[in-house]
Write a protein that holds these residues in place. Structure first.
Motif, PDB file in Angstrom:
ATOM      1  N   PHE A 168       0.820  -1.218   0.000  1.00 33.49           N
ATOM      2  CA  PHE A 168       0.000   0.000   0.000  1.00 33.49           C
ATOM      3  C   PHE A 168       0.849   1.262   0.000  1.00 33.49           C
ATOM      4  CE2 PHE A 168      -2.611  -3.324   2.039  1.00 33.49           C
ATOM      5  CZ  PHE A 168      -3.654  -3.349   1.118  1.00 33.49           C
ATOM      6  N   LEU A 169       2.121   1.082  -0.294  1.00 32.33           N
ATOM      7  CA  LEU A 169       3.053   2.201  -0.364  1.00 32.33           C
ATOM      8  C   LEU A 169       3.133   3.010   0.937  1.00 32.33           C
ATOM      9  CD1 LEU A 169       2.326   3.505  -3.968  1.00 32.33           C
ATOM     10  CD2 LEU A 169       4.140   1.963  -3.214  1.00 32.33           C
ATOM     11  N   GLN A 170       2.935   2.323   2.075  1.00 32.78           N
ATOM     12  CA  GLN A 170       3.033   3.033   3.359  1.00 32.78           C
ATOM     13  C   GLN A 170       4.472   2.963   3.867  1.00 32.78           C
ATOM     14  OE1 GLN A 170       0.033   0.412   4.924  1.00 32.78           O
ATOM     15  NE2 GLN A 170      -1.291   2.146   5.419  1.00 32.78           N
ATOM     16  N   THR A 171       5.313   3.806   3.280  1.00 34.79           N
ATOM     17  CA  THR A 171       6.732   3.756   3.639  1.00 34.79           C
ATOM     18  C   THR A 171       6.946   3.976   5.142  1.00 34.79           C
ATOM     19  OG1 THR A 171       7.042   4.817   1.512  1.00 34.79           O
ATOM     20  CG2 THR A 171       9.002   4.503   2.866  1.00 34.79           C
ATOM     21  N   ASP A 172       6.095   4.804   5.763  1.00 31.32           N
ATOM     22  CA  ASP A 172       6.278   5.066   7.198  1.00 31.32           C
ATOM     23  C   ASP A 172       6.139   3.789   8.030  1.00 31.32           C
ATOM     24  OD1 ASP A 172       3.650   4.970   6.463  1.00 31.32           O
ATOM     25  OD2 ASP A 172       2.986   6.637   7.724  1.00 31.32           O
ATOM     26  N   ILE A 173       5.170   2.939   7.664  1.00 32.18           N
ATOM     27  CA  ILE A 173       4.987   1.695   8.432  1.00 32.18           C
ATOM     28  C   ILE A 173       6.139   0.721   8.169  1.00 32.18           C
ATOM     29  CG2 ILE A 173       3.480  -0.309   8.780  1.00 32.18           C
ATOM     30  CD1 ILE A 173       1.134   1.474   8.423  1.00 32.18           C
ATOM     31  N   VAL A 174       6.619   0.710   6.910  1.00 33.07           N
ATOM     32  CA  VAL A 174       7.800  -0.125   6.610  1.00 33.07           C
ATOM     33  C   VAL A 174       8.954   0.263   7.520  1.00 33.07           C
ATOM     34  CG1 VAL A 174       9.540  -0.684   4.868  1.00 33.07           C
ATOM     35  CG2 VAL A 174       7.130  -0.521   4.218  1.00 33.07           C
ATOM     36  N   LEU A 175       9.138   1.567   7.673  1.00 38.76           N
ATOM     37  CA  LEU A 175      10.243   2.043   8.523  1.00 38.76           C
ATOM     38  C   LEU A 175      10.006   1.718   9.998  1.00 38.76           C
ATOM     39  CD1 LEU A 175      11.133   5.260   6.624  1.00 38.76           C
ATOM     40  CD2 LEU A 175      12.771   3.551   7.400  1.00 38.76           C
ATOM     41  N   VAL A 176       8.742   1.774  10.421  1.00 40.33           N
ATOM     42  CA  VAL A 176       8.429   1.381  11.798  1.00 40.33           C
ATOM     43  C   VAL A 176       8.866  -0.076  12.024  1.00 40.33           C
ATOM     44  CG1 VAL A 176       6.568   0.881  13.432  1.00 40.33           C
ATOM     45  CG2 VAL A 176       6.541   3.001  12.129  1.00 40.33           C
ATOM     46  N   GLY A 177       8.567  -0.938  11.051  1.00 37.88           N
ATOM     47  CA  GLY A 177       8.952  -2.353  11.147  1.00 37.88           C
ATOM     48  C   GLY A 177      10.456  -2.514  11.253  1.00 37.88           C
ATOM     49  N   ILE A 178      11.178  -1.788  10.397  1.00 29.60           N
ATOM     50  CA  ILE A 178      12.645  -1.894  10.399  1.00 29.60           C
ATOM     51  C   ILE A 178      13.212  -1.440  11.744  1.00 29.60           C
ATOM     52  CG2 ILE A 178      14.746  -0.928   9.383  1.00 29.60           C
ATOM     53  CD1 ILE A 178      13.237  -0.893   6.698  1.00 29.60           C
ATOM     54  N   LEU A 179      12.668  -0.329  12.248  1.00 32.90           N
ATOM     55  CA  LEU A 179      13.154   0.179  13.534  1.00 32.90           C
ATOM     56  C   LEU A 179      12.842  -0.802  14.670  1.00 32.90           C
ATOM     57  CD1 LEU A 179      12.393   3.989  13.295  1.00 32.90           C
ATOM     58  CD2 LEU A 179      14.608   2.843  13.287  1.00 32.90           C
ATOM     59  N   LEU A 180      11.684  -1.464  14.553  1.00 32.37           N
ATOM     60  CA  LEU A 180      11.328  -2.455  15.576  1.00 32.37           C
ATOM     61  C   LEU A 180      12.344  -3.592  15.618  1.00 32.37           C
ATOM     62  CD1 LEU A 180       7.479  -3.017  15.491  1.00 32.37           C
ATOM     63  CD2 LEU A 180       8.892  -2.331  17.427  1.00 32.37           C
ATOM     64  N   TYR A 181      12.733  -4.078  14.439  1.00 33.37           N
ATOM     65  CA  TYR A 181      13.756  -5.124  14.383  1.00 33.37           C
ATOM     66  C   TYR A 181      15.041  -4.650  15.055  1.00 33.37           C
ATOM     67  CZ  TYR A 181      11.296  -8.388  11.295  1.00 33.37           C
ATOM     68  OH  TYR A 181      10.439  -9.304  10.782  1.00 33.37           O
ATOM     69  N   ALA A 182      15.405  -3.405  14.760  1.00 33.26           N
ATOM     70  CA  ALA A 182      16.627  -2.858  15.359  1.00 33.26           C
ATOM     71  C   ALA A 182      16.510  -2.843  16.876  1.00 33.26           C
ATOM     72  CB  ALA A 182      16.890  -1.456  14.831  1.00 33.26           C
ATOM     73  N   LEU A 183      15.363  -2.390  17.372  1.00 34.18           N
ATOM     74  CA  LEU A 183      15.173  -2.320  18.824  1.00 34.18           C
ATOM     75  C   LEU A 183      15.206  -3.704  19.464  1.00 34.18           C
ATOM     76  CD1 LEU A 183      12.418   0.392  19.398  1.00 34.18           C
ATOM     77  CD2 LEU A 183      14.771   0.368  20.243  1.00 34.18           C
ATOM     78  N   LEU A 184      14.502  -4.649  18.831  1.00 40.69           N
ATOM     79  CA  LEU A 184      14.458  -6.004  19.385  1.00 40.69           C
ATOM     80  C   LEU A 184      15.845  -6.640  19.370  1.00 40.69           C
ATOM     81  CD1 LEU A 184      11.092  -7.234  17.873  1.00 40.69           C
ATOM     82  CD2 LEU A 184      11.600  -6.847  20.283  1.00 40.69           C
ATOM     83  N   GLY A 185      16.600  -6.383  18.291  1.00 41.10           N
ATOM     84  CA  GLY A 185      17.964  -6.903  18.200  1.00 41.10           C
ATOM     85  C   GLY A 185      18.831  -6.342  19.308  1.00 41.10           C
ATOM     86  N   LYS A 186      18.677  -5.039  19.546  1.00 40.40           N
ATOM     87  CA  LYS A 186      19.452  -4.388  20.606  1.00 40.40           C
ATOM     88  C   LYS A 186      19.081  -4.973  21.969  1.00 40.40           C
ATOM     89  CE  LYS A 186      22.166  -1.348  22.367  1.00 40.40           C
ATOM     90  NZ  LYS A 186      23.594  -1.551  22.204  1.00 40.40           N
ATOM     91  N   PHE A 187      17.779  -5.216  22.133  1.00 41.52           N
ATOM     92  CA  PHE A 187      17.296  -5.765  23.396  1.00 41.52           C
ATOM     93  C   PHE A 187      17.893  -7.165  23.643  1.00 41.52           C
ATOM     94  CE2 PHE A 187      14.038  -8.059  25.894  1.00 41.52           C
ATOM     95  CZ  PHE A 187      14.098  -7.289  27.035  1.00 41.52           C
ATOM     96  N   ALA A 188      17.912  -7.973  22.565  1.00 41.50           N
ATOM     97  CA  ALA A 188      18.493  -9.320  22.681  1.00 41.50           C
ATOM     98  C   ALA A 188      19.965  -9.233  23.074  1.00 41.50           C
ATOM     99  CB  ALA A 188      18.335 -10.076  21.370  1.00 41.50           C
ATOM    100  N   ASP A 189      20.676  -8.271  22.474  1.00 40.64           N
ATOM    101  CA  ASP A 189      22.100  -8.120  22.768  1.00 40.64           C
ATOM    102  C   ASP A 189      22.314  -7.702  24.222  1.00 40.64           C
ATOM    103  OD1 ASP A 189      24.690  -8.307  21.543  1.00 40.64           O
ATOM    104  OD2 ASP A 189      24.878  -6.174  21.993  1.00 40.64           O
ATOM    105  N   LEU A 190      21.452  -6.778  24.688  1.00 38.48           N
ATOM    106  CA  LEU A 190      21.564  -6.343  26.082  1.00 38.48           C
ATOM    107  C   LEU A 190      21.325  -7.510  27.040  1.00 38.48           C
ATOM    108  CD1 LEU A 190      19.818  -2.847  26.217  1.00 38.48           C
ATOM    109  CD2 LEU A 190      22.220  -3.401  26.602  1.00 38.48           C
ATOM    110  N   THR A 191      20.347  -8.355  26.691  1.00 37.79           N
ATOM    111  CA  THR A 191      20.074  -9.530  27.526  1.00 37.79           C
ATOM    112  C   THR A 191      21.302 -10.424  27.599  1.00 37.79           C
ATOM    113  OG1 THR A 191      17.840  -9.438  26.656  1.00 37.79           O
ATOM    114  CG2 THR A 191      18.420 -11.394  27.920  1.00 37.79           C
ATOM    115  N   ALA A 192      21.903 -10.664  26.417  1.00 45.15           N
ATOM    116  CA  ALA A 192      23.093 -11.524  26.388  1.00 45.15           C
ATOM    117  C   ALA A 192      24.211 -10.927  27.229  1.00 45.15           C
ATOM    118  CB  ALA A 192      23.562 -11.719  24.949  1.00 45.15           C
ATOM    119  N   ARG A 193      24.347  -9.596  27.139  1.00 38.46           N
ATOM    120  CA  ARG A 193      25.401  -8.962  27.915  1.00 38.46           C
ATOM    121  C   ARG A 193      25.128  -9.038  29.408  1.00 38.46           C
ATOM    122  NH1 ARG A 193      28.043  -3.462  26.075  1.00 38.46           N
ATOM    123  NH2 ARG A 193      26.239  -3.046  24.794  1.00 38.46           N
TER     124      ARG A 193
END
Lengths: 266, 259
Positions: free
Chosen positions: B219-244
């Motif tokens: 649907f060409l909703q670039t803003d939501i695509v970016l929300v998804g990408i940022l979510l992955y980044a946040l979750l990845g960071k969270f996983a790394d913090l847990t490991a640390r």
């Protein structure tokens, strides 16, 4: 014949400290080979209960191997080893102290000393930590201790098992001179108090004479000297008799590679 | 504690100067129309999209689905890796029996299995679980095996000569000695876990963050695509913090983790 005279001599000299708290040790024709290389060539040795014996020699002469054989850490190719006249493969009342402290870095001092013990022996662990002067460091990680403190913890860990034979494999080799002198005094006083048989491997002739009733020289896998040290304890290191003994042993150790004076002049 | 408070605040905020400047520049470029919102919507617009998704509850639903897939895949694959690693590391016979085969399988990239996985599982949950499990299995297996093998032999000798054997020796000497290495494997596989999940969700899914972004793309909703990408980044960071956090706790004896 030779054994007998040595035994009686040893008995006579250490009659005052013979007791049931130490293991008596007899080695007969011990041979140890690594592949083709013979590291121990038919070692015969008798050690009285409660005796403090030092084994000196150059590096690679087989002295550490002999200690590891007695500890049961090395297989031998032939020979007999008797602890208190019995031939056993495991020795529960023998403990060894290594050159490195070998403390478990993930356990605090208290837990390291308690290794292999049940919880109800907590007070004994505290007692022995007190004896080595480290009771107040019991909740520290080993990485926070100095080299000398780590060896004291290792000594406590060995003593808490109330060993009747304590094997010391150059435990002071990596320490500085002052710490070594302190450790000598500590080991000597603990040995006198507990009465165990002590077997110290060292390359330091001075250390051997300072501590031992008897100094044994190993060269090339064989015992080449067996000397009784009849100096009163605690021993004055500046004593003339002390220096004479040290000279004698050092000369024998250096004898084979001594540079001749005329070679130097040429 | 000799530093004054303003100085401390300044030092703490220094690393954030560049990102904040970049965000400001980005917002400015989008507002003046220099940057098309089709290419890159303004940061505020992305924030608004995230807010709307969060309010409707749609966002949390997708995050929950993705997190559940990631964690159950991690539990299955990581658990198997740990178990087999302990086995091959501890018993020579298990190593001879299993290690060669496992090393062969290891060289296949998990993503290369996608066509096969679709044939086996179709496009349902099983496919994603399988891919994530395979992906996290090897880092944990290899590091556990290696960790057990490289426990200081002199400590094991000491343990034996002080009367430890069997489970006691394992618990007091071998396992703690291998922990540092096992945690390296955990950290690797936590990063890998998200990579695999993103790919799997992007290819085929009817829920999850990957589905949300692919749907928004149509649907060409670039803003939501970016929300998804940022979510992955946040979750990845969270996983790394847990490991640390795990490393800080389990390796608190290690001089490298003391402060």
């Amino acid at each position: 014949m030779n054994h007998n005279s040595r035994e009686t001599e040893a008995l006579a000299s250490s009659a005052a400290i013979v007791n049931a708290k130490g293991t008596g040790l007899s080695l007969r024709s011990i041979v140890k080979r690594y592949g083709e290389r013979e590291v121990l060539r038919s070692i015969d040795l008798d050690i009285q209960p409660g005796e403090f014996v030092a084994i000196v020699g150059r590096s690679g002469c087989g002295k550490s191997t002999l200690l590891r054989v007695i500890a049961g850490l090395e297989e031998i190719q032939s020979g007999v080893q008797l602890h208190d006249g019995r031939q056993e493969s495991t020795h529960d009342d023998t403990r060894i102290m290594f050159q490195e402290s070998r403390l478990l870095p993930w356990k605090k001092v208290l837990a390291n000393v308690s290794l292999g013990l049940t919880r109800d022996r907590y007070l004994e662990v505290l007692d022995v930590l007190n004896e080595v002067g480290l009771a107040d460091r019991r909740f520290d990680w080993p990485s926070r201790l100095s080299g000398g403190q780590r060896q004291r913890v290792a000594l406590a860990r060995a003593l808490v098992h109330r060993p009747r034979l304590l094997l010391l494999d150059e435990p002071l080799g990596a320490l500085d001179a002052l710490t070594r002198i302190e450790m000598h005094a500590l080991i000597e006083s603990l040995w006198r108090e507990h009465g165990f048989t002590a077997l110290l491997v060292t390359h330091d002739v001075h250390e051997a004479i300072a501590l031992a009733d008897r100094v044994i020289l190993i060269e090339d896998g064989q015992i080449t000297q067996d000397l009784h040290v009849r100096l009163p304890r605690p021993r004055a290191r500046s004593d003339a008799a002390f220096a004479a003994l040290e000279e004698l042993l050092l000369n024998q150790l250096l004898g084979k590679t001594l540079i001749k004076p005329d070679a130097l002049a040429a | 504690m000799s530093q004054s408070l303003p100085r401390l605040v300044w030092q703490r905020s220094l690393p954030w100067v560049a990102p904040v400047l970049l965000l400001l520049l980005w917002q400015l470029a989008a507002q003046t129309g220099w940057l098309s919102s089709r290419v890159l919507p303004a940061p505020l617009a992305i924030g608004k999209a995230a807010w709307t998704l969060a309010l409707s509850g749609e966002l949390w639903q997708h995050v929950a689905v993705s997190a559940r897939r990631a964690l159950s895949g991690f539990a299955i694959g990581g658990g198997a890796g740990l178990l087999l690693g302990l086995l091959t590391g501890s018993f020579r016979r298990a190593e001879i029996l299993l290690d060669t085969s496992l090393q062969m399988v290891r060289n296949i990239p998990p993503l290369a299995l996608i066509p096969l996985v679709i044939l086996w599982f179709g496009i349902d949950e099983g496919a994603k679980l399988f891919l994530v499990s395979i992906g996290v299995f090897f880092p944990i297996y290899l590091n556990t095996y290696h960790g057990i093998r490289s426990v200081d032999a002199t400590l094991i000798e000491m343990g034996r000569s002080y009367g430890l054997s069997g489970w006691g020796l394992y618990r007091d000497v071998i396992l703690p000695g291998a922990t540092a290495s096992i945690l390296v494997g955990v950290r690797f596989s936590l990063g890998f876990m998200w990579v695999i999940l993103i790919v799997a969700e992007t290819i085929s899914a009817s829920s999850g963050i990957g589905y949300m972004t692919m749907n928004a793309r149509e649907f060409l909703q670039t803003d939501i695509v970016l929300v998804g990408i940022l979510l992955y980044a946040l979750l990845g960071k969270f996983a790394d913090l847990t490991a640390r956090g795990l490393e800080r706790f389990w390796l608190r004896w290690h001089p490298g983790y003391q402060h």
